[in-house]
Design an enzyme around this catalytic site. Structure first.
Site, mmCIF file in Angstrom:
data_model
loop_
_atom_site.group_PDB
_atom_site.id
_atom_site.type_symbol
_atom_site.label_atom_id
_atom_site.label_comp_id
_atom_site.label_asym_id
_atom_site.label_seq_id
_atom_site.Cartn_x
_atom_site.Cartn_y
_atom_site.Cartn_z
ATOM 1 N N SER A 119 0.829 -1.207 0.000
ATOM 2 C CA SER A 119 0.000 0.000 0.000
ATOM 3 C C SER A 119 0.856 1.246 0.000
ATOM 4 C CB SER A 119 -0.853 0.049 1.271
ATOM 5 O OG SER A 119 -1.713 -1.033 1.345
ATOM 6 N N HIS A 140 -0.889 -2.847 -7.393
ATOM 7 C CA HIS A 140 -1.643 -2.485 -6.195
ATOM 8 C C HIS A 140 -3.146 -2.627 -6.456
ATOM 9 C CE1 HIS A 140 -2.980 0.647 -3.065
ATOM 10 N NE2 HIS A 140 -2.776 -0.502 -2.471
ATOM 11 N N GLU A 152 -3.405 -0.300 -9.619
ATOM 12 C CA GLU A 152 -2.345 0.659 -9.941
ATOM 13 C C GLU A 152 -1.117 -0.151 -10.324
ATOM 14 O OE1 GLU A 152 -2.880 4.515 -7.143
ATOM 15 O OE2 GLU A 152 -2.462 2.689 -6.062
ATOM 16 N N ASN A 190 -3.681 5.897 -2.501
ATOM 17 C CA ASN A 190 -3.448 5.961 -1.056
ATOM 18 C C ASN A 190 -2.807 7.269 -0.602
ATOM 19 O OD1 ASN A 190 -4.629 3.555 -0.532
ATOM 20 N ND2 ASN A 190 -2.745 2.386 -0.298
HETATM 21 N N1 CAA Z 1 -16.703 -11.600 -3.100
HETATM 22 C C1 CAA Z 1 -17.931 -11.818 -3.607
HETATM 23 N N2 CAA Z 1 -19.008 -11.092 -3.267
HETATM 24 C C2 CAA Z 1 -18.825 -10.099 -2.384
HETATM 25 C C3 CAA Z 1 -17.579 -9.818 -1.821
HETATM 26 C C4 CAA Z 1 -16.490 -10.614 -2.199
HETATM 27 N N3 CAA Z 1 -15.269 -10.412 -1.718
HETATM 28 N N4 CAA Z 1 -17.697 -8.769 -0.960
HETATM 29 C C5 CAA Z 1 -18.992 -8.416 -0.986
HETATM 30 N N5 CAA Z 1 -19.658 -9.221 -1.838
HETATM 31 C C6 CAA Z 1 -21.072 -9.196 -2.130
HETATM 32 C C7 CAA Z 1 -21.870 -8.956 -0.866
HETATM 33 O O1 CAA Z 1 -22.063 -10.171 -0.164
HETATM 34 C C8 CAA Z 1 -23.157 -8.396 -1.388
HETATM 35 O O2 CAA Z 1 -24.030 -9.431 -1.748
HETATM 36 P P1 CAA Z 1 -25.576 -9.393 -1.259
HETATM 37 O O3 CAA Z 1 -26.137 -8.221 -1.996
HETATM 38 O O4 CAA Z 1 -26.106 -10.703 -1.716
HETATM 39 O O5 CAA Z 1 -25.545 -9.225 0.227
HETATM 40 C C9 CAA Z 1 -22.704 -7.654 -2.651
HETATM 41 O O6 CAA Z 1 -21.381 -8.100 -2.967
HETATM 42 C C10 CAA Z 1 -22.625 -6.170 -2.452
HETATM 43 O O7 CAA Z 1 -21.953 -5.949 -1.241
HETATM 44 P P2 CAA Z 1 -22.530 -4.933 -0.192
HETATM 45 O O8 CAA Z 1 -23.879 -5.269 0.258
HETATM 46 O O9 CAA Z 1 -21.507 -4.781 0.877
HETATM 47 O O10 CAA Z 1 -22.780 -3.710 -1.136
HETATM 48 P P3 CAA Z 1 -22.049 -2.442 -1.576
HETATM 49 O O11 CAA Z 1 -22.886 -1.956 -2.692
HETATM 50 O O12 CAA Z 1 -21.814 -1.570 -0.397
HETATM 51 O O13 CAA Z 1 -20.629 -2.776 -2.225
HETATM 52 C C11 CAA Z 1 -18.325 -2.359 -1.844
HETATM 53 C C12 CAA Z 1 -19.537 -3.154 -1.446
HETATM 54 C C13 CAA Z 1 -17.988 -2.574 -3.318
HETATM 55 C C14 CAA Z 1 -17.199 -2.872 -0.981
HETATM 56 C C15 CAA Z 1 -18.605 -0.830 -1.627
HETATM 57 O O14 CAA Z 1 -19.119 -0.629 -0.343
HETATM 58 C C16 CAA Z 1 -17.369 0.000 -1.812
HETATM 59 O O15 CAA Z 1 -16.964 0.308 -2.918
HETATM 60 N N6 CAA Z 1 -16.728 0.395 -0.688
HETATM 61 C C17 CAA Z 1 -15.481 1.157 -0.716
HETATM 62 C C18 CAA Z 1 -14.337 0.201 -0.768
HETATM 63 C C19 CAA Z 1 -13.037 0.903 -0.939
HETATM 64 O O16 CAA Z 1 -12.909 2.119 -0.944
HETATM 65 N N7 CAA Z 1 -11.995 0.095 -1.087
HETATM 66 C C20 CAA Z 1 -10.639 0.579 -1.184
HETATM 67 C C21 CAA Z 1 -9.985 0.453 0.151
HETATM 68 S S1 CAA Z 1 -8.356 1.143 0.161
HETATM 69 C C22 CAA Z 1 -7.429 -0.034 -0.533
HETATM 70 O O17 CAA Z 1 -7.837 -1.111 -0.851
HETATM 71 C C23 CAA Z 1 -5.999 0.324 -0.747
HETATM 72 C C24 CAA Z 1 -5.050 0.114 0.345
HETATM 73 O O18 CAA Z 1 -3.878 -0.107 0.031
HETATM 74 C C25 CAA Z 1 -5.404 0.207 1.780
HETATM 75 P P1 NAD Z 2 -3.443 -9.638 5.997
HETATM 76 O O1 NAD Z 2 -2.821 -9.498 7.340
HETATM 77 O O2 NAD Z 2 -4.904 -9.842 5.880
HETATM 78 O O3 NAD Z 2 -2.741 -10.811 5.182
HETATM 79 C C1 NAD Z 2 -1.364 -10.999 5.117
HETATM 80 C C2 NAD Z 2 -1.121 -12.495 5.056
HETATM 81 O O4 NAD Z 2 0.236 -12.746 4.676
HETATM 82 C C3 NAD Z 2 -1.357 -13.213 6.387
HETATM 83 O O5 NAD Z 2 -2.303 -14.238 6.175
HETATM 84 C C4 NAD Z 2 0.014 -13.773 6.747
HETATM 85 O O6 NAD Z 2 -0.027 -15.043 7.357
HETATM 86 C C5 NAD Z 2 0.671 -13.882 5.387
HETATM 87 N N1 NAD Z 2 2.138 -13.879 5.385
HETATM 88 C C6 NAD Z 2 2.975 -13.114 6.140
HETATM 89 N N2 NAD Z 2 4.261 -13.397 5.788
HETATM 90 C C7 NAD Z 2 4.220 -14.321 4.812
HETATM 91 C C8 NAD Z 2 5.198 -15.002 4.022
HETATM 92 N N3 NAD Z 2 6.510 -14.756 4.191
HETATM 93 N N4 NAD Z 2 4.777 -15.900 3.102
HETATM 94 C C9 NAD Z 2 3.461 -16.133 2.918
HETATM 95 N N5 NAD Z 2 2.494 -15.519 3.627
HETATM 96 C C10 NAD Z 2 2.866 -14.623 4.556
HETATM 97 O O7 NAD Z 2 -2.987 -8.316 5.192
HETATM 98 P P2 NAD Z 2 -3.662 -7.662 3.908
HETATM 99 O O8 NAD Z 2 -4.645 -6.639 4.337
HETATM 100 O O9 NAD Z 2 -4.048 -8.745 2.968
HETATM 101 O O10 NAD Z 2 -2.420 -6.859 3.315
HETATM 102 C C11 NAD Z 2 -1.429 -7.498 2.543
HETATM 103 C C12 NAD Z 2 -0.688 -6.467 1.725
HETATM 104 O O11 NAD Z 2 -1.614 -5.807 0.856
HETATM 105 C C13 NAD Z 2 -0.025 -5.358 2.536
HETATM 106 O O12 NAD Z 2 1.155 -4.967 1.895
HETATM 107 C C14 NAD Z 2 -1.075 -4.258 2.506
HETATM 108 O O13 NAD Z 2 -0.522 -2.975 2.721
HETATM 109 C C15 NAD Z 2 -1.589 -4.406 1.099
HETATM 110 N N6 NAD Z 2 -2.940 -3.883 0.847
HETATM 111 C C16 NAD Z 2 -3.897 -3.978 1.810
HETATM 112 C C17 NAD Z 2 -5.173 -3.504 1.538
HETATM 113 C C18 NAD Z 2 -6.273 -3.587 2.560
HETATM 114 O O14 NAD Z 2 -7.333 -2.983 2.358
HETATM 115 N N7 NAD Z 2 -6.105 -4.319 3.650
HETATM 116 C C19 NAD Z 2 -5.471 -2.960 0.283
HETATM 117 C C20 NAD Z 2 -4.456 -2.917 -0.703
HETATM 118 C C21 NAD Z 2 -3.191 -3.365 -0.389
#
Ligand code: CAA
Ligand code: NAD
Length: 289
Positions: A119, A140, A152, A190
């Site tokens: 991330s 990403h 990305e 991010n």
């Molecule tokens: N696989 C299959 N189906 C899934 C699922 C999955 N992983 N996750 C959810 N669903 C299903 C749900 O079960 C639901 O089914 P039902 O309608 O039968 O209950 C359906 O998909 C829709 O889900 P929701 O009811 O939760 O509905 P939603 O319209 O709110 O959509 C969402 C869910 C797409 C997650 C939406 O809420 C959304 O876009 N949220 C924002 C997510 C976001 O911003 N993500 C980025 C996070 S940051 C990141 O990832 C980067 C990082 O590095 C940290």
């Molecule tokens: P998580 O804690 O859910 O999963 C990480 C997994 O990696 C764990 O199950 C752990 O047992 C496993 N692991 C650790 N060391 C390992 C190794 N050497 N070999 C194999 N498996 C190993 O974390 P996450 O949320 O899936 O995040 C994973 C990566 O993705 C991070 O770099 C995070 O920043 C990035 N990311 C996270 C998100 C998010 O929304 N959580 C979104 C985009 C990117």
């Protein structure tokens, strides 16, 4: 395309989704975890997600079965040696990742493309650790990988044009729209999203508004699908803190990167979000309580 066999490292929140979409797109996938219990949990998540997609008629049972048949799990890193692409999705800790890339650089075949789902950390440092920086990219994905449409694709100064193009083609093959990003903190999304989440926490710390009101404000006021606190619970408070801590260590003078105390306290208390049943909110399974 040259990529046929894909290795995924980590079968947590992100790794299970990446493995699933790759298998559904027709790639042979082997996913590696450190312990059988973690692998079983990740595989069960994939089964549940695929079943939901069948139920919602987003895929057929036959296609779902074929995808699952292309997917296998392992505890041995060596089983990824002949992969054309390895996507790493392990804990957001740069030292742990660099150790892994050093191992991958030694054991993977010379043509393997190495990709990190990090991330926030510099892709270049992982590429250098692997000893093959020209074959290293960032891929990403976004959470939940099965539903979010973006990937990305991050290139460093050393990433070869061929590797960048292959990685981008892979992202599109698994059904995502790809955007190109430079190897900067947080890439595109991010860099904007995480400081926004941290600023929301500071707002609550100051007593300016409640978590619920901030979330309602951002969903109804701007049309975001989730407010920042629901989203942080979704991402994981530990992962959010790792991102901010990593940036704060590198850029101590940037106020946007200071980890809020409320986040530190919750992580210390084991309240990591949806995955532990409580973060800023309480969760029952996948739904807010
Ligand atoms: N696989 C299959 N189906 C899934 C699922 C999955 N992983 N996750 C959810 N669903 C299903 C749900 O079960 C639901 O089914 P039902 O309608 O039968 O209950 C359906 O998909 C829709 O889900 P929701 O009811 O939760 O509905 P939603 O319209 O709110 O959509 C969402 C869910 C797409 C997650 C939406 O809420 C959304 O876009 N949220 C924002 C997510 C976001 O911003 N993500 C980025 C996070 S940051 C990141 O990832 C980067 C990082 O590095 C940290
Ligand atoms: P998580 O804690 O859910 O999963 C990480 C997994 O990696 C764990 O199950 C752990 O047992 C496993 N692991 C650790 N060391 C390992 C190794 N050497 N070999 C194999 N498996 C190993 O974390 P996450 O949320 O899936 O995040 C994973 C990566 O993705 C991070 O770099 C995070 O920043 C990035 N990311 C996270 C998100 C998010 O929304 N959580 C979104 C985009 C990117």
């Amino acid at each position: 395309m040259a990529i046929q066999k894909v290795g995924v490292i980590g079968c947590g929140l992100m790794g299970h989704g990446i493995a699933q979409v790759a298998a559904q797109a027709g790639f042979t996938v082997v996913v590696r975890e450190t312990q059988q219990a973690f692998l079983d949990k990740g595989m069960a998540r994939i089964q549940k997600s695929v079943a939901k997609l069948v139920e919602k008629q987003k895929t057929t049972q036959a296609d779902a079965d074929a995808a699952l048949a292309r997917l296998s799990g392992t505890l041995e890193l060596g089983d990824l040696a002949d992969c054309d692409l390895v996507v790493e999705a392990i804990v957001e800790d740069l030292d742990v990742k660099k150790t892994l890339y050093a191992e991958l650089g030694k054991l993977c075949k010379p043509s393997t493309i190495l990709a990190s789902n990090t991330s926030s950390f510099p892709i270049a440092e992982m590429g250098n650790a692997s000893g093959r920086p020209e074959r290293m990219v960032g891929l990403h994905f976004f959470n939940p990988v099965q539903l979010m449409k973006l990937v990305e694709v991050v290139r460093t100064e050393k990433t070869s044009d061929e590797v960048f193009a292959e990685a981008r083609a892979f992202g599109e093959a698994v059904g995502k729209v790809s955007i190109a990003a430079k190897d900067t903190p947080g890439f595109v999304v991010n860099r904007l999203l995480v400081p926004y989440m941290a600023e929301a926490m500071r707002m609550v710390e100051r007593g300016d508004a409640t978590c619920e009101d901030v979330d309602t404000g951002m969903t109804l006021g701007t049309g975001y699908p989730m407010g920042p606190f629901t989203l942080t619970d979704y991402v994981g408070l530990d992962t959010t803190l790792f991102i901010l801590e990593g940036w704060h260590e590198r850029y101590p003078n940037d106020p946007l990167f200071v980890p809020p105390q409320i986040l530190r306290d919750k992580v210390k208390a084991g309240k990591l979000g949806r995955k532990t049943g409580e973060g800023f909110y309480k969760w029952e399974g996948d739904k807010r309580a």
